[in-house]
Design a protein around this motif. Structure first.
Motif, PDB file in Angstrom:
ATOM      1  N   TYR A  68       3.941   1.692  -1.133  1.00  0.00           N
ATOM      2  CA  TYR A  68       4.530   1.922  -2.451  1.00  0.00           C
ATOM      3  C   TYR A  68       3.489   2.475  -3.416  1.00  0.00           C
ATOM      4  O   TYR A  68       3.753   3.382  -4.186  1.00  0.00           O
ATOM      5  CB  TYR A  68       5.098   0.618  -3.033  1.00  0.00           C
ATOM      6  N   ARG A  69       2.277   1.882  -3.362  1.00  0.00           N
ATOM      7  CA  ARG A  69       1.257   2.307  -4.308  1.00  0.00           C
ATOM      8  C   ARG A  69       0.836   3.753  -4.087  1.00  0.00           C
ATOM      9  O   ARG A  69       0.696   4.530  -5.021  1.00  0.00           O
ATOM     10  CB  ARG A  69       0.049   1.368  -4.232  1.00  0.00           C
ATOM     11  N   LEU A  70       0.712   4.144  -2.819  1.00  0.00           N
ATOM     12  CA  LEU A  70       0.354   5.535  -2.527  1.00  0.00           C
ATOM     13  C   LEU A  70       1.450   6.482  -3.005  1.00  0.00           C
ATOM     14  O   LEU A  70       1.177   7.535  -3.573  1.00  0.00           O
ATOM     15  CB  LEU A  70       0.092   5.719  -1.028  1.00  0.00           C
ATOM     16  N   LEU A  85       0.827  -1.204   0.000  1.00  0.00           N
ATOM     17  CA  LEU A  85       0.000   0.000   0.000  1.00  0.00           C
ATOM     18  C   LEU A  85       0.863   1.256   0.000  1.00  0.00           C
ATOM     19  O   LEU A  85       0.592   2.220  -0.696  1.00  0.00           O
ATOM     20  CB  LEU A  85      -0.920  -0.023   1.230  1.00  0.00           C
ATOM     21  N   GLU A 136       3.514   5.878  -5.415  1.00  0.00           N
ATOM     22  CA  GLU A 136       3.490   5.867  -6.876  1.00  0.00           C
ATOM     23  C   GLU A 136       2.362   6.702  -7.443  1.00  0.00           C
ATOM     24  O   GLU A 136       2.428   7.174  -8.567  1.00  0.00           O
ATOM     25  CB  GLU A 136       3.368   4.427  -7.385  1.00  0.00           C
TER      26      GLU A 136
END
Lengths: 752, 113
Positions: free
Chosen positions: B51-53, B49, B55
């Motif tokens: 990393y995704r935020l 999560l 990104e």
């Protein structure tokens, strides 16, 4: 590069971009295919490809599901990684059977991606690998089209930069420029092209110049481009170099880019996504953990570096320009705010749904009547032209009565897809997902499940495939189990025929026809049932839903007529194809079952009446034997026969009734099915379809899983036969019990 | 292959705690009222999560505004880098922001310039 080794297969061009970036519109523009585009995050689930002629060269164009990063976190995203990175465990595929038995291609894959793997796509791609000479490079794209939406330029450039670290020829297409122009900005294409070192095409407003893009692509396909080098901080550069040493693929130029993606993908709780070299992934894990032991968050540094570059690029290329038009913008923003408010949001949702059902009844009616008249005319003409006998009966009471009664619903099906497609493309459904996330979670469903659930109103099969957007297997399974309760388009003909019979003469209620209210009630029941199913299964299944919801809310947009018409055309085509094949075959079989053996002539020498003949036939006798089963639902064996045959496909209910009543009234001047049904009487002379029995049948159709394709897809996507069996048996039992209860209660109330 | 590593390495946890306590003014994104804005200080939470935020552009130093929230206060919609993103309170709680002192005029996404 060994690309020339692949001369035998057409070069592959992949379209890569964020969700809602206009990528699929671009695909439609280039290919003229039937693929649909949507404003909704993650609608393109299956691999969609088309053949493209570029300067006399045949290429394959692939539309990759929209994504934000090549670091895949869901089965759907790993499809993209597979297309772009193209690493496959191809050694397993190509070596001797003994070797593949010890290391099957799927051995490295977690459960969650099984569905994506076992689909036709994976099979086709494995076949590709087998036939290829060059192994891993076989899946390297010949060129990439990076679709960057101007309104979210930075987010789009982030993905583009990731892709640019791979050594494939690339062109960037900046889409949706009208939206930044309305804000007084424009994208400087030549500055962006200079900064990225690749051709950049700009959409004019909404439009992309397809010819110019094809020219660029034709020159790109045979070209070479070195991977873009980034100015990494030393620690990141070292980490990328270390990870890339672990790569096993044969094309060294891709190793650094792949290592970068591996570092961004690695997660202790995940395995290597499909399409990524597992040894790269493992090395990324080791490097990340050892860096973190030294207090260095590696992936964070990498993302920061990429975004620093993105910010630099954006500040150079997003310049003042365009014609600001604040009025349209402000109106749209206000509408957006209203739609997301609790009260107005839910009120407008109710109004939209009610309007939709009302339109389904009223707007399609004239066309429907026209088709009915046409079929009736054809039947009369055939009756006059053909000598009476089996051929005439087969054509008039079998084929035309059966298939014709299904074709009658084409206007409604087209309208349903048009309206649902428009709601989706404007971005309205994304707002509904935003509104409904919290309520849905109470039922154990993931917020993102709204997308597949809502597409279930059209058809359960694409809806179940759309569950691939959910990152966790448990959420996928729950959503899959809930979807078949959602009233799909195939139930519509059944609802329409019965509601039409029950309420044709009733005055409207609150300005909306009673039939539309009945339809709304059925849809409400279906939604409640699907939520209840999700809730029950979420209590039964181990684990907890903890996958995050990250929903991209694109601005409200006008739907594109061309994309909508394509969608409607392809849906109508597949509906008609079913009507012309499966339903036609079933209709003929049913006609035969209901026509033979022939009843003996009456003592006075005259022929048996049509009704007696029907009861004498194999099908009729079987149906009558099963009649006790339908008595608690208030219907006789004729409707029961329709219900049983509908387990092949729901529309068959209508065609079956068409044949049954067509044969029965063969003596008389038969009217449209709706008239026959409202004239139909039970053995005791009472109307066959009363409010009680009609609604009971509708309830049965809401709740029963009468669709073989749905069960087959669930079997494939869940990986076991267990779930389709549970689904089918529980739904059938619930449907039967609920239908009987409905009849009993309503009969009590209405006193029939 | 097995990647049954511990949830997070001790180093990562320390780094996260250090980032979290660096600024006493920082608060979880969920504390930000609708219509106000702030500046991302850190993103914590589970690796995938986080990393995704990041990104999606929620990097330290990024300006964001809370545009609205769904009925019941969940999920919330934020504007950043010229686009709108909605996320649940659970996920928003992992983002630490320093609230802007100056109140913004209305719910406007930070413009992309």
């Amino acid at each position: 590069m060994t690309r020339d080794l692949l001369a035998a297969r057409p070069p592959r061009i992949a379209l890569l971009g964020n969700p809602n970036s206009g990528k699929t519109t671009l695909f439609n523009l280039l290919s003229g295919s039937n693929e649909r585009v949507s404003n909704y995050a993650g609608v393109t689930v299956e691999r969609v490809s088309a053949t493209l002629q570029l300067a006399g060269m045949r290429c394959e164009l692939v539309d990759i599901p929209g994504l934000y990063s090549l670091a895949a976190r869901s089965p759907e995203e790993s499809i993209a990684v597979q297309e772009v990175l193209g690493h496959k465990p191809d050694r397993n595929v190509r070596t001797s059977p003994a070797d593949s038995a010890t290391a099957p291609p799927g051995a490295m894959q977690p459960n969650a991606v099984k569905g994506a793997r076992s689909g036709g796509q994976a099979a086709a791609r494995n076949a590709e690998a087998r036939s290829s000479v060059a192994g891993a490079q076989a899946t390297a794209p010949a060129a990439l089209v990076l679709v960057v939406p101007a309104p979210a330029l930075r987010r789009g450039l982030y993905l583009a930069l990731q892709a640019l670290t791979l050594p494939y020829p690339v062109t960037v297409v900046v889409t949706l420029n009208d939206e930044v122009e309305a804000a007084g900005l424009r994208v400087d294409a030549s500055a962006l092209a200079d900064a990225l070192g690749v051709p950049v095409l700009l959409s004019q407003g909404r439009k992309v110049d397809a010819l110019a893009l094809k020219r660029v692509l034709a020159s790109l396909v045979a070209s070479e481009r070195p991977a873009r080098t980034m100015d990494w901080p030393q620690a990141a550069a070292e980490a990328i170099a270390r990870v890339s040493k672990a790569a096993t693929g044969a094309e060294p130029a891709t190793h650094e880019g792949a290592a970068l993606i591996a570092l961004l993908s690695w997660n202790e709780s995940q395995r290597a996504p499909l399409g990524m070299d597992p040894s790269l992934f493992a090395a990324a894990g080791q490097v990340t953990l050892s860096a973190e032991a030294r207090g260095l968050p590696l992936a964070e540094r990498i993302i920061e570096t990429l975004y620093a570059e993105v910010d630099r690029l954006a500040s150079q290329t997003l310049v003042p320009g365009g014609k600001p038009s604040h009025t349209g913008l402000r109106l749209r923003e206000r509408l957006d705010t209203w739609l997301k408010q609790p009260l107005l949001g839910f009120l407008s949702l109710a109004a939209v749904l009610l309007g939709l059902f009302h339109l389904l009844f009223t707007a399609a009616e004239p066309v429907m009547g026209l088709i009915e008249t046409g079929i009736g005319g054809l039947q009369t003409w055939l009756g006059a032209v053909l000598p009476p006998g089996f051929v005439a009966s087969l054509l008039i009471d079998g084929v035309l009565a059966g298939v014709g009664n299904v074709v009658v619903f084409v206007p409604q099906i087209a309208l349903l897809f048009l309206l649902l497609g428009a709601l989706e493309d404007t971005g309205y459904l994304a707002r509904v997902a935003f509104l409904l996330d919290r309520p849905l979670r109470r039922f154990g469903l993931q917020g993102k499940a709204v997308v597949p659930l809502l597409s279930g109103f059209a058809c359960a099969i694409p809806a179940i495939l759309a569950t691939r957007t959910l990152p966790r297997f448990r959420d996928r399974l729950l959503t899959m189990l809930a979807i078949p309760y959602v009233a799909c388009a195939a139930r519509l003909p059944v609802f329409l025929v019965i509601a039409g019979v029950l309420f044709s003469d009733a005055p409207p209620l609150l300005g909306v026809s009673r039939a539309a209210w009945a339809l709304l009630a059925m849809y409400t029941l279906s939604v409640s049932a699907s939520l209840a199913a999700a809730w029950v299964f979420s209590k039964v299944l181990a684990g907890r839903s903890d996958s995050p919801l990250l929903l991209d809310l694109p601005p409200l947009r006008w739907p594109k007529a061309r994309n909508l018409l394509r969608l409607v055309r392809s849906r109508v085509k597949s509906f008609l194809k079913d009507a012309g094949t499966i339903i036609l075959a079933l209709t003929v079989i049913l006609w035969a079952l209901l026509s033979f053996p022939q009843a003996p002539a009456l003592p006075d020498g005259s022929e048996a009446s049509a009704g007696e003949q029907l009861r004498y036939s194999v099908g009729g006798r079987a149906g009558i034997a099963l009649e006790p089963l339908w008595e608690p639902m208030g219907v006789d064996w004729r409707i029961g026969l329709g219900i049983i045959s509908a387990f092949a496909a729901r529309e068959v209910f209508v065609s079956t009734l068409g044949v049954v009543f067509g044969l029965e009234s063969a003596d008389e001047d038969s009217g449209a099915l709706r008239n026959q049904l409202s004239d139909a009487r039970t053995g005791r002379g009472a109307p066959l379809l009363t409010t009680a029995s009609g609604l009971a049948v509708m309830v049965f159709f809401v709740l029963a899983c009468q669709c073989m394709s749905t069960l087959a897809v669930v079997r494939r996507e869940s990986g076991t036969v267990r779930w389709p069996i549970i689904m089918f048996s529980s739904m059938t039992l619930i449907a039967y019990a609920a239908a009987c209860l409905t009849y009993w209660l309503l009969a009590l109330v209405t006193g029939t | 292959m097995s990647v049954e590593a511990p949830l997070a390495s001790p180093g990562a946890l320390e780094a996260a705690t250090a980032r979290a306590s660096a600024n006493a003014l920082a608060a979880p994104l969920t504390e930000l009222a609708v219509g106000t804005s702030g500046c991302v200080q850190a993103v914590n939470g589970e690796r995938g999560l986080r990393y995704r935020l990041l990104e999606l552009g929620l990097l330290p130093g990024t300006e964001l505004a809370v545009l609205r929230c769904a009925p019941g206060g969940d999920p919330i919609e934020i504007g950043l880098r010229g686009y709108a993103l909605s996320l649940r309170r659970d996920e928003a709680a992992t983002v630490l922001v320093v609230p802007s002192t100056a109140s913004t005029h209305g719910a406007q996404a930070p413009e992309e310039t």
